[in-house]
Design an enzyme around this catalytic site. Structure first.
Site, short mmCIF file in Angstrom:
data_model
loop_
_atom_site.label_atom_id
_atom_site.label_comp_id
_atom_site.label_asym_id
_atom_site.label_seq_id
_atom_site.Cartn_x
_atom_site.Cartn_y
_atom_site.Cartn_z
N GLN A 77 -7.19 5.59 -1.72
CA GLN A 77 -7.47 6.84 -0.99
C GLN A 77 -6.18 7.53 -0.55
O GLN A 77 -6.13 8.18 0.50
CB GLN A 77 -8.35 6.54 0.22
N SER A 78 -5.14 7.43 -1.34
CA SER A 78 -3.84 8.03 -0.99
C SER A 78 -3.91 9.56 -0.90
O SER A 78 -4.32 10.24 -1.85
CB SER A 78 -2.82 7.64 -2.06
#
Ligand SMILES: *Cc1c(COP(=O)(O)O)cnc(C)c1O
Length: 351
Positions: A77-78
């Site tokens: 989920q960067s």
């Protein structure tokens, strides 16, 4: 020297600084101290966020080197990955993202929603790898493959926190100094989350290069344990300062990294984070993210409540709102304790 660096405009100008008067009163009543936020979550490209400042310098460096592909790494989920994909699209570069499963979650919202949904929309090619993968080595190996195909890749690691990327926050330090002058005030503390250390390193280097006090910058680590985060931030700040002014120096205690908000680890919700995200949403209609801003703001709330923060504070809102959609299970039932919320997300995963 900053002015001599290639830079791609991804922000449309300085981000606004706003006072949170309602929240000040809720937190400290009559003894309220001025609390301001810098809206680095309000930027035009890709949904905005702190990584865009780094990408102004990183993408320009890639273009100056004649690269056609931007390769970077991060957690699944960067936010950095999402903004790299958006900035690459804007610059006409191909983008490849090496995303590691750093958080113990395999529910649909974590795997596919939030930033992952947007990475695909921006046209990036995704490489999903296990949490123990050396993502930078993977990215470099991928760059070699691309070279064999006649392409040229630019590789930068997690968070875009190379010294060149950090110049984005050195520039932000100058922006804050100009805004302080215009507002006629000086912030006692400038509070930020610390993940890959680049935001802190860049701000500290920028203030030091400007002859101002880098100790005003205070970050809460949300990823590395405190000692490791301190050492990494110090090293990176010194490398960044070298690019700005080879004569200038930073002492060890010029870098103030704080602990106490990381909880059980990166991306794992804490009770204080959930409280901070809800409080800012309900008092001001503003969104913090669950992985970075929520935890750092929880630290600032504690400092304000204990009256440790006595002068005006500036909290830099670093974006990451798409991450909220990957944390729906943690926010599902506000009466649950965060422990239960975490196991609820694991339960959801196993269904
Ligand atoms: C990456 C990130 C941070 C942390 O910045 P670093 O430069 O990696 O320390 C803070 N907030 C958000 C929303 C982020 O995506």
């Amino acid at each position: 020297m900053l002015e001599d660096r290639p830079r791609l405009a991804l922000l449309s100008g300085p981000t606004p600084i706003e006072r949170l008067a309602r929240l000040e009163r809720i937190l400290a009543g009559d003894t309220a101290r001025p609390l301001f936020v810098k809206r680095d979550d309000v930027m035009g490209v890709g949904g905005g966020g702190n990584k865009l400042r780094k990408l102004e310098f990183l993408i320009a460096d890639a273009q100056a080197q004649g690269c056609d592909t931007f390769v970077t790494t991060g957690g699944r989920q960067s936010n950095h990955a999402r903004l790299s994909a958006a900035a690459s699209a804007r610059a006409g570069l191909a983008c490849e993202l090496v995303l590691a499963d750093m958080v113990d979650r395999d529910d649909e919202s974590y795997r596919r929603n939030g930033n992952v949904l947007l990475d695909g929309l921006f046209g990036a090619r995704l490489h999903h790898v296990s949490g123990d993968t050396d993502t930078l080595a993977f990215a470099r190996a991928r760059a070699e493959q691309l070279r064999a195909e006649g392409r040229k890749a630019y590789v930068v690691g997690a968070g875009g926190s190379s010294p060149i990327g950090c110049l984005g926050y050195a520039a932000c330090a100058h922006e804050i100094l100009a805004q302080e002058a215009a507002l006629g005030l000086r912030f006692e503390r400038i509070v930020i989350p610390n993940g890959s250390a680049g935001t802190h390193a860049g701000l500290a280097a920028g203030f030091a290069a400007a002859g101002d006090d880098p100790r005003r910058v205070q970050s809460y680590t949300v990823l590395a344990p405190l000692a490791q985060a301190q050492a990494a931030t110090r090293d990176l700040a010194r490398e960044t300062l070298k690019l700005l002014d080879p004569e200038a120096a930073l002492a060890d205690d010029d870098i103030v990294v704080l602990g106490g908000q990381r909880g059980e680890g990166y991306g794992i919700p804490t009770a204080a984070m959930l409280e901070a995200v809800r409080l800012v949403a309900r008092a001001e209609g503003l969104l913090l993210d669950p992985v970075y801003g929520g935890k750092a703001f929880a630290g600032l709330i504690a400092a304000i409540r204990s009256a440790e923060a006595s002068g005006p504070s500036l909290f830099v809102m670093t974006g990451g709102v798409p991450g909220l959609f990957a944390y729906e299970p943690a926010f599902r039932d506000e009466d649950r304790s965060p422990r239960q919320a975490v196991s609820a997300s694991r339960d959801a995963a196993s269904q």
